[in-house]
Design a protein around this motif. Structure first.
Motif, PDB file in Angstrom:
ATOM      1  N   ILE A 180       8.546   5.131   4.576  1.00 47.65           N
ATOM      2  CA  ILE A 180       7.452   5.693   5.365  1.00 47.65           C
ATOM      3  C   ILE A 180       6.699   4.525   5.998  1.00 47.65           C
ATOM      4  O   ILE A 180       6.096   3.709   5.295  1.00 47.65           O
ATOM      5  CB  ILE A 180       6.503   6.534   4.490  1.00 47.65           C
ATOM      6  CG1 ILE A 180       7.260   7.669   3.807  1.00 47.65           C
ATOM      7  CG2 ILE A 180       5.342   7.081   5.335  1.00 47.65           C
ATOM      8  CD1 ILE A 180       6.432   8.443   2.795  1.00 47.65           C
TER       9      ILE A 180
ATOM     10  N   THR B  50      -0.549   6.607   0.839  1.00 47.05           N
ATOM     11  CA  THR B  50       0.884   6.890   0.751  1.00 47.05           C
ATOM     12  C   THR B  50       1.396   6.662  -0.665  1.00 47.05           C
ATOM     13  O   THR B  50       2.171   7.475  -1.198  1.00 47.05           O
ATOM     14  CB  THR B  50       1.657   6.004   1.741  1.00 47.05           C
ATOM     15  OG1 THR B  50       1.140   6.206   3.061  1.00 47.05           O
ATOM     16  CG2 THR B  50       3.140   6.338   1.720  1.00 47.05           C
TER      17      THR B  50
ATOM     18  N   LEU C  43       3.120  13.167   5.472  1.00 42.92           N
ATOM     19  CA  LEU C  43       3.295  13.431   4.037  1.00 42.92           C
ATOM     20  C   LEU C  43       3.606  14.902   3.780  1.00 42.92           C
ATOM     21  O   LEU C  43       4.428  15.233   2.906  1.00 42.92           O
ATOM     22  CB  LEU C  43       2.048  12.996   3.268  1.00 42.92           C
ATOM     23  CG  LEU C  43       1.705  11.500   3.342  1.00 42.92           C
ATOM     24  CD1 LEU C  43       0.411  11.207   2.592  1.00 42.92           C
ATOM     25  CD2 LEU C  43       2.846  10.644   2.801  1.00 42.92           C
TER      26      LEU C  43
ATOM     27  N   THR D  56       6.054   1.831   3.025  1.00 42.14           N
ATOM     28  CA  THR D  56       6.338   2.178   1.635  1.00 42.14           C
ATOM     29  C   THR D  56       7.788   2.628   1.535  1.00 42.14           C
ATOM     30  O   THR D  56       8.206   3.567   2.221  1.00 42.14           O
ATOM     31  CB  THR D  56       5.407   3.306   1.142  1.00 42.14           C
ATOM     32  OG1 THR D  56       4.049   2.868   1.245  1.00 42.14           O
ATOM     33  CG2 THR D  56       5.713   3.670  -0.300  1.00 42.14           C
TER      34      THR D  56
ATOM     35  N   HIS E   5       3.598   3.103   7.923  1.00 43.40           N
ATOM     36  CA  HIS E   5       2.190   3.434   8.235  1.00 43.40           C
ATOM     37  C   HIS E   5       1.593   2.201   8.889  1.00 43.40           C
ATOM     38  O   HIS E   5       0.786   1.491   8.311  1.00 43.40           O
ATOM     39  CB  HIS E   5       1.429   3.861   6.975  1.00 43.40           C
ATOM     40  CG  HIS E   5       1.924   3.266   5.692  1.00 43.40           C
ATOM     41  ND1 HIS E   5       1.512   2.029   5.226  1.00 43.40           N
ATOM     42  CD2 HIS E   5       2.818   3.727   4.782  1.00 43.40           C
ATOM     43  CE1 HIS E   5       2.110   1.760   4.084  1.00 43.40           C
ATOM     44  NE2 HIS E   5       2.918   2.777   3.778  1.00 43.40           N
TER      45      HIS E   5
ATOM     46  N   ALA F 176      -3.382  12.169  -1.511  1.00 44.46           N
ATOM     47  CA  ALA F 176      -3.721  11.282  -0.399  1.00 44.46           C
ATOM     48  C   ALA F 176      -5.027  11.703   0.274  1.00 44.46           C
ATOM     49  O   ALA F 176      -5.885  10.858   0.564  1.00 44.46           O
ATOM     50  CB  ALA F 176      -2.585  11.284   0.620  1.00 44.46           C
TER      51      ALA F 176
ATOM     52  N   LEU G 140      -1.071  10.524   9.229  1.00 48.28           N
ATOM     53  CA  LEU G 140      -0.336  10.232   7.993  1.00 48.28           C
ATOM     54  C   LEU G 140      -0.208  11.473   7.124  1.00 48.28           C
ATOM     55  O   LEU G 140       0.860  11.746   6.561  1.00 48.28           O
ATOM     56  CB  LEU G 140      -1.035   9.123   7.207  1.00 48.28           C
ATOM     57  CG  LEU G 140      -0.391   8.790   5.856  1.00 48.28           C
ATOM     58  CD1 LEU G 140       1.000   8.198   6.042  1.00 48.28           C
ATOM     59  CD2 LEU G 140      -1.272   7.855   5.043  1.00 48.28           C
TER      60      LEU G 140
END
Length: 401
Positions: A348, A285, A363, A309, A350, A386, A359
């Motif tokens: 975000i 991320t 994104l 994040t 995760h 990523a 994920l």
């Protein structure tokens, strides 16, 4: 049926509540039972034994309260402290702020150590306070391990090092709501006296269980605590532990079966593998954020979080609009910026039962939203950064080797 239906699967990427695994949902899909029958005490006994493993403690005593993390906070404070007791508490974001507010409303003498949002706890100030406290007026240190409002993780072992260095007897109370079972947490090794978490975070359950674990020192502190407590009284639980029935009032039967299934999944994957998975998700991320040309709210590498994040947005863009657009157009839930960082960040999450491909879908959605709100993102840049990292670091699934 969904209150507001959207086709396909909803993409839940807030830092709690999180995705619930299908085996956990199935385990909870059951009728009520008599909690005084032999079955529920037998189930509870296994839960109490196994919950200790996620705290990494052999000496701690766990309590399963039908509550949220806020209730778990209150339990930790009122069972170990008395009104007027001096607490050193770190303010680094919205959730540490709320805990401090609770501490004040419970009539403790709160010595607040405030940092800029995006920074971790100021341990230099703590060292100064401990060195000057020759009469041991400080009764507890309260710290949030992982501040989800800003994506900041604190070094709990460093707090213990300071307490030991100054030979200070203060209790160490740690909010591990968005860290335990996702980030490395070592209750015994770090000398944590009370640790707590909530079921809706890394355990990947519905909200409704506040899980508290108390060290022998914390249990001893209950003998002198004068705080008023009823619902959260550890001693009521301990009486029923001795009787072998475990519950001083009616528990949520469905959540207990859900917790059993969740713990089984955790042990099947392996706690260290789970911690490593969250590290991969966090790194991926952050690489995406960097590729987008945006900045992390967390100001230093030592404070980065692997469960959430917080992404800073340019002054001409409202972070709240990114979150609204995600939900309205893409069936994606992102975290709002809270309080001091409202509109300045989006978050975000995760965290919990989520994998790398999920994920990447998130994104990709964020890139489309950034384009929608007028940010000049290069489409595919974050996903490429990523996925390139993840392709080199995702291990084989242990159960499929």
């Amino acid at each position: 049926m969904d209150y507001m239906y959207g086709p396909g699967r909803h993409h839940l990427f807030v830092p709690g509540p999180v995705n619930i695994p299908e085996p956990v949902i199935r385990a909870m899909n059951r009728n009520n039972e008599d909690y005084r029958s032999p079955a529920i005490p037998a189930l509870t006994k296994t839960l109490l034994e196994d919950v200790k493993k996620i705290f990494k403690t052999t000496s701690g005593t766990p309590f399963l309260f039908p509550t949220t993390g806020t209730g778990a906070w209150e339990s930790a404070l009122t069972n170990t402290l008395s009104p007027g007791d001096r607490i050193v508490s770190f303010l680094i974001g919205q959730f540490s702020l709320l805990w401090i507010d609770q501490q004040k409303r419970l009539n403790f003498n709160v010595d607040v150590v405030e940092s800029e949002w995006g920074q971790g706890a100021n341990l230099q100030v703590l060292a100064s306070k401990l060195s000057q406290d020759e009469n041991h007026t400080i009764k507890a240190i309260c710290i949030v391990h992982n501040e989800t409002a800003t994506g900041v993780t604190n070094d709990i072992s460093a707090v213990r090092t300071l307490l030991d260095h100054y030979k200070h007897p203060a209790l160490l109370l740690v909010d591990g709501v968005s860290s335990i079972c996702a980030l490395d947490f070592r209750m015994d090794e770090w000398g944590v006296d009370v640790a707590l978490t909530g079921s809706q975070k890394a355990l990947s359950l519905p909200t409704g269980l506040g899980i508290v674990c108390a060290s022998p020192k914390a249990l001893e502190a209950t003998k002198t605590s004068k705080s008023l407590k009823v619902f959260f009284d550890w001693n009521d639980y301990l009486k029923f532990y001795k009787l072998g029935t475990y519950w001083p009032y009616t528990p949520s039967i469905q959540l207990l079966y859900g917790l059993r299934a969740a713990l089984d999944l955790i042990f099947e994957e392996g706690l260290e593998n789970i911690i490593a998975r969250h590290a991969r998700l966090g790194k991926a991320t952050r690489l995406a954020v960097e590729a987008w040309g945006l900045k992390n709210c967390t100001q230093k590498e030592e404070w980065i979080s692997n469960t959430v994040t917080a992404v800073m947005v340019p002054p001409n863009i409202d972070g709240s609009e990114i979150v609204r657009r995600a939900w309205k157009r893409y069936n994606l839930s992102l975290g709002l910026g809270l309080n001091k960082v409202a509109g300045k960040v989006f978050r975000i999450g995760h965290l919990g039962n989520v994998n790398e491909l999920q994920l990447l879908g998130c994104l990709a959605g964020v890139e489309m939203i950034l384009k929608d709100v007028g940010y000049p993102v290069v489409m595919g840049s974050g996903v490429a950064a990523a996925s390139t990292y993840l392709q080199h670091h995702i291990p084989l699934i242990p159960s499929r080797i």
